[in-house]
Design a protein around this motif. Structure first.
Motif, PDB file in Angstrom:
ATOM      1  N   LEU A   1       0.857  -1.183   0.000  1.00  0.00           N
ATOM      2  CA  LEU A   1       0.000   0.000   0.000  1.00  0.00           C
ATOM      3  C   LEU A   1       0.890   1.230   0.000  1.00  0.00           C
ATOM      4  O   LEU A   1       1.776   1.363   0.849  1.00  0.00           O
ATOM      5  CB  LEU A   1      -0.915  -0.005   1.231  1.00  0.00           C
ATOM      6  N   ASN A   2       0.653   2.130  -0.948  1.00  0.00           N
ATOM      7  CA  ASN A   2       1.421   3.374  -1.036  1.00  0.00           C
ATOM      8  C   ASN A   2       0.632   4.483  -0.361  1.00  0.00           C
ATOM      9  O   ASN A   2      -0.405   4.927  -0.865  1.00  0.00           O
ATOM     10  CB  ASN A   2       1.690   3.720  -2.506  1.00  0.00           C
ATOM     11  N   CYS A   3       1.113   4.937   0.771  1.00  0.00           N
ATOM     12  CA  CYS A   3       0.392   5.941   1.553  1.00  0.00           C
ATOM     13  C   CYS A   3       0.377   7.305   0.877  1.00  0.00           C
ATOM     14  O   CYS A   3      -0.415   8.175   1.259  1.00  0.00           O
ATOM     15  CB  CYS A   3       1.025   6.074   2.940  1.00  0.00           C
ATOM     16  N   ALA A   4       1.221   7.525  -0.121  1.00  0.00           N
ATOM     17  CA  ALA A   4       1.285   8.810  -0.804  1.00  0.00           C
ATOM     18  C   ALA A   4       0.257   8.934  -1.916  1.00  0.00           C
ATOM     19  O   ALA A   4       0.071  10.016  -2.472  1.00  0.00           O
ATOM     20  CB  ALA A   4       2.682   9.024  -1.378  1.00  0.00           C
ATOM     21  N   GLU A   5      -0.427   7.854  -2.253  1.00  0.00           N
ATOM     22  CA  GLU A   5      -1.336   7.861  -3.391  1.00  0.00           C
ATOM     23  C   GLU A   5      -2.761   8.240  -3.017  1.00  0.00           C
ATOM     24  O   GLU A   5      -3.602   8.399  -3.898  1.00  0.00           O
ATOM     25  CB  GLU A   5      -1.351   6.482  -4.060  1.00  0.00           C
ATOM     26  N   MET A   6      -3.038   8.401  -1.713  1.00  0.00           N
ATOM     27  CA  MET A   6      -4.417   8.630  -1.282  1.00  0.00           C
ATOM     28  C   MET A   6      -4.476   9.729  -0.240  1.00  0.00           C
ATOM     29  O   MET A   6      -3.488   9.992   0.454  1.00  0.00           O
ATOM     30  CB  MET A   6      -5.004   7.346  -0.688  1.00  0.00           C
ATOM     31  N   ASP A   7      -5.637  10.366  -0.143  1.00  0.00           N
ATOM     32  CA  ASP A   7      -5.819  11.315   0.951  1.00  0.00           C
ATOM     33  C   ASP A   7      -6.109  10.542   2.233  1.00  0.00           C
ATOM     34  O   ASP A   7      -6.172   9.308   2.241  1.00  0.00           O
ATOM     35  CB  ASP A   7      -6.931  12.324   0.633  1.00  0.00           C
TER      36      ASP A   7
ATOM     37  N   LEU B   1      -6.985   6.553   2.463  1.00  0.00           N
ATOM     38  CA  LEU B   1      -5.978   5.663   3.033  1.00  0.00           C
ATOM     39  C   LEU B   1      -6.540   4.875   4.200  1.00  0.00           C
ATOM     40  O   LEU B   1      -6.293   3.666   4.325  1.00  0.00           O
ATOM     41  CB  LEU B   1      -4.754   6.463   3.473  1.00  0.00           C
ATOM     42  N   GLU B   2      -7.311   5.533   5.046  1.00  0.00           N
ATOM     43  CA  GLU B   2      -7.888   4.832   6.191  1.00  0.00           C
ATOM     44  C   GLU B   2      -8.802   3.704   5.730  1.00  0.00           C
ATOM     45  O   GLU B   2      -8.761   2.584   6.269  1.00  0.00           O
ATOM     46  CB  GLU B   2      -8.673   5.816   7.071  1.00  0.00           C
TER      47      GLU B   2
ATOM     48  N   LEU C   1      -1.858  11.685  10.980  1.00  0.00           N
ATOM     49  CA  LEU C   1      -1.605  11.342  12.373  1.00  0.00           C
ATOM     50  C   LEU C   1      -2.691  10.414  12.919  1.00  0.00           C
ATOM     51  O   LEU C   1      -2.411   9.543  13.749  1.00  0.00           O
ATOM     52  CB  LEU C   1      -1.505  12.616  13.215  1.00  0.00           C
ATOM     53  N   HIS C   2      -3.919  10.593  12.445  1.00  0.00           N
ATOM     54  CA  HIS C   2      -5.009   9.712  12.880  1.00  0.00           C
ATOM     55  C   HIS C   2      -4.749   8.282  12.436  1.00  0.00           C
ATOM     56  O   HIS C   2      -4.885   7.336  13.231  1.00  0.00           O
ATOM     57  CB  HIS C   2      -6.333  10.221  12.303  1.00  0.00           C
ATOM     58  N   VAL C   3      -4.368   8.103  11.179  1.00  0.00           N
ATOM     59  CA  VAL C   3      -4.062   6.765  10.677  1.00  0.00           C
ATOM     60  C   VAL C   3      -2.833   6.210  11.378  1.00  0.00           C
ATOM     61  O   VAL C   3      -2.767   5.022  11.714  1.00  0.00           O
ATOM     62  CB  VAL C   3      -3.874   6.798   9.149  1.00  0.00           C
TER      63      VAL C   3
END
Length: 344
Positions: free
Chosen positions: A65-71, A75-76, A117-119
């Motif tokens: 999973l690429n965390c940079a590809e989603m808001d 992502l959550e 930060l929430h994720v």
């Protein structure tokens, strides 16, 4: 997964690279979180896949999973899954997330610094307790996965500024593996270039002829800011152009910057230690903006001046934010904030 699964091929013989492989092989057997660091294009995803297939979890799934590809919301949902529909009698649909799909295996989180930060707090809880909730669901789920996170940032600096969860960093940093940049692996460049060019030559119906001595000199002279990914593109480009010339002799033409004819050559950045940090002196500032006019908005003037100085420094340093930050005696996180503020 079947028994045919095997670690992906990683090519190189330089001491720095072999040391990294040995460290990764040892850490692969330890069923704990890992951080893989390295510059863009250095092979963090491939090394992480190798660690999965060398681990006791090799028969389980490897989910990336690429965390940079989603808001943050996307992502959550992609990570934890979601529950939709009525919970008061209507149909409820559960969509599995990456965590559920990685059950019994490994979850690879690229660009972990891009997670909100929430994720990050939910990932921390996942590591600590093995439990999580789907998005829009209060029922806890248990899971058995290993997390490998990757980044090209200094997470310590982000933790200091509150942009990354310090507790999560403590949990992830049980083991840290750093991939060396390609410029520190000069002896590996010929074999890597041949590895990438050979399939391209075969695709054209020729037999790989090897690179000429002049071509290898050109390849070794480049500093490779894009690392392995950039070398792959350059090698394939050289092979295809050689094939266009009917495949005569060895591959000799190396084009690092194919856009040079359209936009001019790129500025060389690493000719000397001094030229690596092209910043500004006080005398430079007067040339960047008109003098301040008394009675005008000082804050707007300073903001425009800051934007101009940073934009010029980024241009001088090939849009590399780390080098530009060093040139202006800023931290990388301060530079990121300024770039975001001015939309550079």
């Amino acid at each position: 997964m079947g028994l045919s699964n095997s670690p992906p091929e990683l090519i190189g013989q330089s001491p720095a690279f072999l040391g990294t492989l040995e460290q990764a092989s040892q850490i692969a057997m330890i069923d704990r979180p890992v951080i893989v660091t390295g510059e863009r294009g250095s092979g963090k995803s491939t090394l992480s896949a190798r660690m999965h297939y060398l681990s006791p979890r090799w028969e389980g799934p490897l989910v990336k999973l690429n965390c940079a590809e989603m808001d943050a919301r996307q992502l959550e949902t992609a990570l934890f899954g979601s529950v939709t529909g009525s919970v008061t009698g209507g149909a409820v649909r559960r969509s599995p997330g990456a965590i559920q799909r990685a059950e019994g295996g490994t979850l690879f989180l690229d660009h972990i610094e891009k997670a909100s930060l929430h994720v990050q707090s939910k990932i921390l809880r996942l590591i600590e307790s093995g439990s999580y909730e789907h998005f829009n669901d209060e029922n806890s789920q248990q899971t058995d996965i290993r997390i490998i996170a990757a980044t090209d940032c200094d997470l310590r600096l982000l933790a200091q500024t509150g942009e990354f969860c310090a507790d999560l960093l403590d949990m992830l940093a049980l083991s840290v593996i750093e991939l060396p940049p390609l410029r520190e692996r000069h002896d590996d460049i010929p074999m890597l270039a041949a590895h990438f060019a050979s399939p391209a030559v075969s695709e054209l119906g020729f037999r790989f002829p090897d690179f000429s001595a002049e071509a290898l000199i050109a390849l070794k002279a480049h500093d490779w800011p894009g690392n392995i990914r950039e070398l792959k593109t350059v090698s394939e480009r050289a092979a295809f152009r050689w094939g266009e010339g009917e495949g005569q002799g060895k591959i000799h033409e190396i084009i690092i910057d194919p856009l040079a004819q359209s936009f001019g050559p790129r500025r060389k950045l690493m000719k000397s230690p001094q030229s690596e940090k092209e910043g500004f002196t006080p005398s430079d500032i007067s040339t960047l903006s008109a003098p301040y006019q008394e009675g005008s908005d000082l804050r707007a003037y300073l903001s425009a001046l800051e934007k101009t100085i940073v934009a010029e420094t980024l241009a001088r340093n090939g849009q590399n934010q780390r080098r530009a930050a060093d040139a202006l005696s800023l931290t990388y996180d301060q530079m990121r904030g300024i770039v975001k503020k001015h939309g550079l």
